[in-house]
Design a protein around this motif. Structure first.
Motif, PDB file in Angstrom:
ATOM      1  N   ALA A 142      -3.794  -7.015 -13.211  1.00 50.50           N
ATOM      2  CA  ALA A 142      -3.829  -7.199 -11.710  1.00 50.50           C
ATOM      3  C   ALA A 142      -2.548  -8.050 -11.136  1.00 50.50           C
ATOM      4  O   ALA A 142      -1.716  -7.539 -10.067  1.00 50.50           O
ATOM      5  CB  ALA A 142      -5.116  -7.764 -11.291  1.00 50.50           C
ATOM      6  N   ARG A 143      -2.303  -9.225 -11.771  1.00 51.76           N
ATOM      7  CA  ARG A 143      -1.066  -9.832 -11.461  1.00 51.76           C
ATOM      8  C   ARG A 143       0.415  -8.856 -11.681  1.00 51.76           C
ATOM      9  O   ARG A 143       1.037  -8.883 -10.481  1.00 51.76           O
ATOM     10  CB  ARG A 143      -0.985 -10.927 -12.241  1.00 51.76           C
ATOM     11  N   ASP A 144       0.302  -8.040 -12.700  1.00 52.64           N
ATOM     12  CA  ASP A 144       1.583  -7.457 -12.817  1.00 52.64           C
ATOM     13  C   ASP A 144       1.610  -6.389 -11.825  1.00 52.64           C
ATOM     14  O   ASP A 144       2.853  -5.948 -11.277  1.00 52.64           O
ATOM     15  CB  ASP A 144       1.574  -6.859 -14.248  1.00 52.64           C
ATOM     16  N   MET A 145       0.544  -5.676 -11.462  1.00 52.30           N
ATOM     17  CA  MET A 145       0.558  -4.514 -10.499  1.00 52.30           C
ATOM     18  C   MET A 145       0.811  -5.096  -9.148  1.00 52.30           C
ATOM     19  O   MET A 145       1.654  -4.353  -8.385  1.00 52.30           O
ATOM     20  CB  MET A 145      -0.784  -3.764 -10.459  1.00 52.30           C
ATOM     21  N   SER A 146       0.270  -6.256  -8.817  1.00 50.84           N
ATOM     22  CA  SER A 146       0.851  -6.774  -7.543  1.00 50.84           C
ATOM     23  C   SER A 146       2.124  -7.326  -7.272  1.00 50.84           C
ATOM     24  O   SER A 146       2.608  -7.000  -6.214  1.00 50.84           O
ATOM     25  CB  SER A 146      -0.431  -7.771  -7.101  1.00 50.84           C
ATOM     26  N   ALA A 147       2.762  -7.829  -8.466  1.00 52.91           N
ATOM     27  CA  ALA A 147       4.030  -8.015  -8.420  1.00 52.91           C
ATOM     28  C   ALA A 147       5.116  -6.832  -8.346  1.00 52.91           C
ATOM     29  O   ALA A 147       6.038  -6.903  -7.872  1.00 52.91           O
ATOM     30  CB  ALA A 147       4.350  -8.745  -9.632  1.00 52.91           C
ATOM     31  N   ASN A 148       4.428  -5.492  -8.698  1.00 54.10           N
ATOM     32  CA  ASN A 148       5.364  -4.362  -8.592  1.00 54.10           C
ATOM     33  C   ASN A 148       4.775  -3.581  -7.453  1.00 54.10           C
ATOM     34  O   ASN A 148       4.999  -2.248  -7.299  1.00 54.10           O
ATOM     35  CB  ASN A 148       4.936  -3.531  -9.951  1.00 54.10           C
ATOM     36  N   GLY A 149       3.963  -4.028  -6.363  1.00 58.88           N
ATOM     37  CA  GLY A 149       3.734  -3.281  -5.224  1.00 58.88           C
ATOM     38  C   GLY A 149       2.546  -2.719  -5.060  1.00 58.88           C
ATOM     39  O   GLY A 149       2.182  -1.993  -4.073  1.00 58.88           O
ATOM     40  N   THR A 150       1.594  -2.760  -6.005  1.00 55.44           N
ATOM     41  CA  THR A 150       0.299  -2.280  -5.836  1.00 55.44           C
ATOM     42  C   THR A 150      -0.754  -3.286  -5.802  1.00 55.44           C
ATOM     43  O   THR A 150      -1.053  -3.983  -6.840  1.00 55.44           O
ATOM     44  CB  THR A 150      -0.115  -1.338  -7.024  1.00 55.44           C
ATOM     45  N   ASN A 166      -7.536   1.353 -16.400  1.00 56.28           N
ATOM     46  CA  ASN A 166      -6.995   2.246 -17.426  1.00 56.28           C
ATOM     47  C   ASN A 166      -5.858   1.438 -18.223  1.00 56.28           C
ATOM     48  O   ASN A 166      -5.684   1.346 -19.502  1.00 56.28           O
ATOM     49  CB  ASN A 166      -6.533   3.374 -16.869  1.00 56.28           C
ATOM     50  N   GLN A 167      -5.032   0.710 -17.846  1.00 55.50           N
ATOM     51  CA  GLN A 167      -3.884  -0.033 -18.302  1.00 55.50           C
ATOM     52  C   GLN A 167      -4.249  -1.145 -19.106  1.00 55.50           C
ATOM     53  O   GLN A 167      -3.794  -1.692 -20.129  1.00 55.50           O
ATOM     54  CB  GLN A 167      -2.949  -0.693 -17.138  1.00 55.50           C
ATOM     55  N   ALA A 168      -5.360  -1.792 -18.733  1.00 55.95           N
ATOM     56  CA  ALA A 168      -5.886  -2.869 -19.542  1.00 55.95           C
ATOM     57  C   ALA A 168      -6.943  -2.559 -20.490  1.00 55.95           C
ATOM     58  O   ALA A 168      -7.342  -3.137 -21.352  1.00 55.95           O
ATOM     59  CB  ALA A 168      -6.907  -3.809 -18.459  1.00 55.95           C
ATOM     60  N   HIS A 169      -7.166  -1.384 -20.621  1.00 59.64           N
ATOM     61  CA  HIS A 169      -7.905  -0.677 -21.819  1.00 59.64           C
ATOM     62  C   HIS A 169      -9.266  -0.907 -21.691  1.00 59.64           C
ATOM     63  O   HIS A 169      -9.907  -1.377 -22.670  1.00 59.64           O
ATOM     64  CB  HIS A 169      -7.367  -0.737 -23.090  1.00 59.64           C
ATOM     65  N   ILE A 170      -9.940  -1.307 -20.379  1.00 57.30           N
ATOM     66  CA  ILE A 170     -11.239  -1.371 -20.429  1.00 57.30           C
ATOM     67  C   ILE A 170     -11.970  -0.259 -20.072  1.00 57.30           C
ATOM     68  O   ILE A 170     -11.841   0.189 -18.713  1.00 57.30           O
ATOM     69  CB  ILE A 170     -11.369  -2.696 -19.187  1.00 57.30           C
TER      70      ILE A 170
END
Length: 88
Positions: free
Chosen positions: A29-37, A70-74
């Motif tokens: 979530a932190r990475d996605m938010s940092a990249n605009g989502t 999906n990215q977190a494989h959960i």
């Protein structure tokens, strides 16, 4: 942003595995938010006797929550809009 719930069936999952999945959700979530989502993990509720877990996220779309998981494989069975009724 809207609150979404990811429903999961995780029979037999251990607390260490569950904690690791939670950390992955927070990190992605932190990475996605940092990249605009914009997406934020709120919290989870786990029912050990049934292997059910419900996780709340704040995001602009259900698709962003699916992408995070999906990215977190959960694994999840579905992502639906929800209302977080936690008192202030």
């Amino acid at each position: 942003m809207t609150v979404f719930m990811a429903e999961r069936n995780l029979p037999g999952i251990g607390m260490d595995e569950l904690a690791a999945a939670q950390r992955r959700a927070i990190d992605v979530a932190r990475d996605m938010s940092a990249n605009g989502t914009a997406v934020r993990y709120i919290r989870s509720t786990f029912v050990p006797s049934e292997g059910r877990c419900e996780c709340l996220f704040e995001a602009d779309s259900a698709e962003a929550v699916r992408q995070l998981n999906n990215q977190a494989h959960i694994p999840y069975t579905r992502v639906i809009e929800a209302m977080d009724l936690t008192p202030p």
